[in-house]
Motif scaffolding. Structure first.
Motif: not given
Length: 457
Positions: A40, A140, A142, A191, A193
């Protein structure tokens, strides 16, 4: 050359690793770890309402709903919003309202590199693929990237590419720790970060450099528990202040892989991370915790010297006790460069400097000209100046707030400390010093972690 005891311990460690690795191969006790890491991107692109995505290397495809669009090198995708509606523009085409769920920017092979940039000047290059979704008022992101390529964006910023010159073994230890950290994390999370405040720092291809040698030399290696062969929580911090810490003293969660012991390798390393000082007026200190000017401070500590609790008593006799971490957080320089005039950790001492202004000196104190700046240089000159006989510390608000317009009648507290970070696990500056002294990365890992085995997976 290392001393005999160190060489003997190193040999025993190598023999231990070989035996444990053989047992691991025979019984296949650990689960298979995935190779693609979903990251992320919140560190640099949190709450981003506008993004530009440029394909710099390789060829990509855009997948959304049932459609697939070719997206070769040089292509550009602009993601924005109008009101609360997300809008997209591909290359020179007009903006269109987007009503999908996700956009997948998929690399056709391992050579793919894309750049993300924002109007405020943030710009980072990444390997791998990218998934975008609309989160109500921002995009957002990823980044899905091969595990070893992911580490190329972690190790250089958690340590430094420059350290490859005389501290390559430290970078190898960092590569193993970072690899283990993400493997452990993704056992329970979807995930990880890219934020150093949440997980570990990651800046993609933007920081790739000489540290690649350490990642390639340790490819696939992770730290596991020596008994059950499961990956450990490979925690690390910038500088442990000369003493490592138990996990339970930081997060109330005992972990046999960490202990509290002296770390002579971190001492004298790291500049401000090694030794720092914070100065604050008693009135400013009291206001920070809902008290009147503080008259007394009592510290309770762990064996490492880290502060467990801080008890403050003000001039009215009212006391308040907070944890050491809560106390530091009130003055920690979030978002500012590291410097010696800052409160960086919980390993510290407190000293009270009573206000000594006497009537005979007050006239001279009042002749001081007020400072228009609040820099560390002004604070330093204020402390060290010999122009008057008066106690010039009474002009200080705090190391972060600068200088008062006029002297105060309040006491001053000085906090002197060591270290930067939680101190659990590997100290990055200590690892660097060990590497400079000739220690290998297995020896570095053995010094900072207990009951471990190094395996390749």
């Amino acid at each position: 050359m290392l001393p005999y005891v160190s060489r003997k311990n190193s040999l025993l460690s190598v023999q231990k690793y070989l035996l444990l690795t053989l047992l691991f191969l025979l019984f296949n006790a650990t689960p298979c770890f995935g190779q693609e890491i979903p990251v992320e991107l919140v560190w640099k692109f949190d709450n981003a309402g506008w993004l530009g995505i440029q394909i710099e290397e390789g060829n990509y495809q855009i997948h959304q709903q049932s459609s697939v669009t070719s997206f070769p090198a040089g292509s550009y995708l602009e993601c924005a919003w109008g009101g609360l509606t997300p809008i997209l523009r591909l290359n020179d085409h007009p903006f269109q309202v987007w009503k999908g769920n996700e956009i997948d920017l998929q690399a056709e092979d391992s050579t793919g590199v894309f750049r993300i940039k924002t109007p405020d000047g943030k710009s980072v290059r990444y390997y791998g693929s990218l998934t975008l979704s609309w989160a109500g008022n921002h995009w957002s992101l990823i980044n899905k990237v091969d595990r070893e390529a992911y580490l190329k964006g972690v190790v250089p910023i958690e340590m430094s590419n420059i350290w490859a010159q005389d501290g390559l073994e430290a970078l190898k230890a960092q590569a193993v720790a970072a690899r283990t950290f993400v493997v452990k994390k993704l056992q329970t999370k979807r995930t990880i970060t890219d934020s150093p405040d949440i997980d570990q720092a990651y800046l993609g291809k933007e920081v790739e450099g000489s540290a690649n040698r350490a990642i390639e030399a340790t490819e696939g290696e992770v730290l596991v528990d020596s008994q059950n062969f499961l990956p450990i929580d490979a925690l690390y911090s910038s500088h442990d202040g000369g003493y490592t810490e138990k996990a339970e003293n930081v997060w109330n969660n005992p972990d046999p892989h960490f202990s509290s012991h002296p770390d002579p390798f971190s001492k004298g390393m790291g500049g401000a991370a090694d030794r720092w000082r914070f100065i604050i007026g008693a009135d400013i200190l009291g206001k920070s915790f809902g008290l009147d000017p503080v008259q007394k401070i009592q510290l309770s500590k762990y064996a490492s010297g880290r502060v467990k609790t801080v008890k403050m008593t003000d001039l009215n006799g009212i006391s308040k006790e907070v944890s050491g971490r809560t106390f530091v957080q009130a003055f920690y320089p979030y978002g500012h460069p590291l410097q010696t005039q800052a409160f960086l950790g919980v390993l510290f001492e407190a000293q009270k400097i009573p206000n000594q202004a006497q009537a005979g000196k007050r006239e001279e104190l009042n002749r001081w000209k007020p400072f228009s700046l609040s820099s560390a240089e002004n604070l330093s000159s204020l402390e060290n100046s010999q122009e008057t006989m008066g106690p010039r510390l009474d002009r200080i608000l705090s190391s972060s707030q600068g200088i008062r317009e006029a002297p105060s009648n309040h006491d001053v507290f000085i906090f002197q400390g060591h270290g930067w970070g939680h101190g659990v696990g590997m100290s990055q500056w200590g690892a660097y010093h060990m590497a400079q002294l000739g220690y290998s990365y297995p020896q570095i890992l053995n010094f900072y972690y207990n009951n471990i085995a190094l395996i390749k997976k």
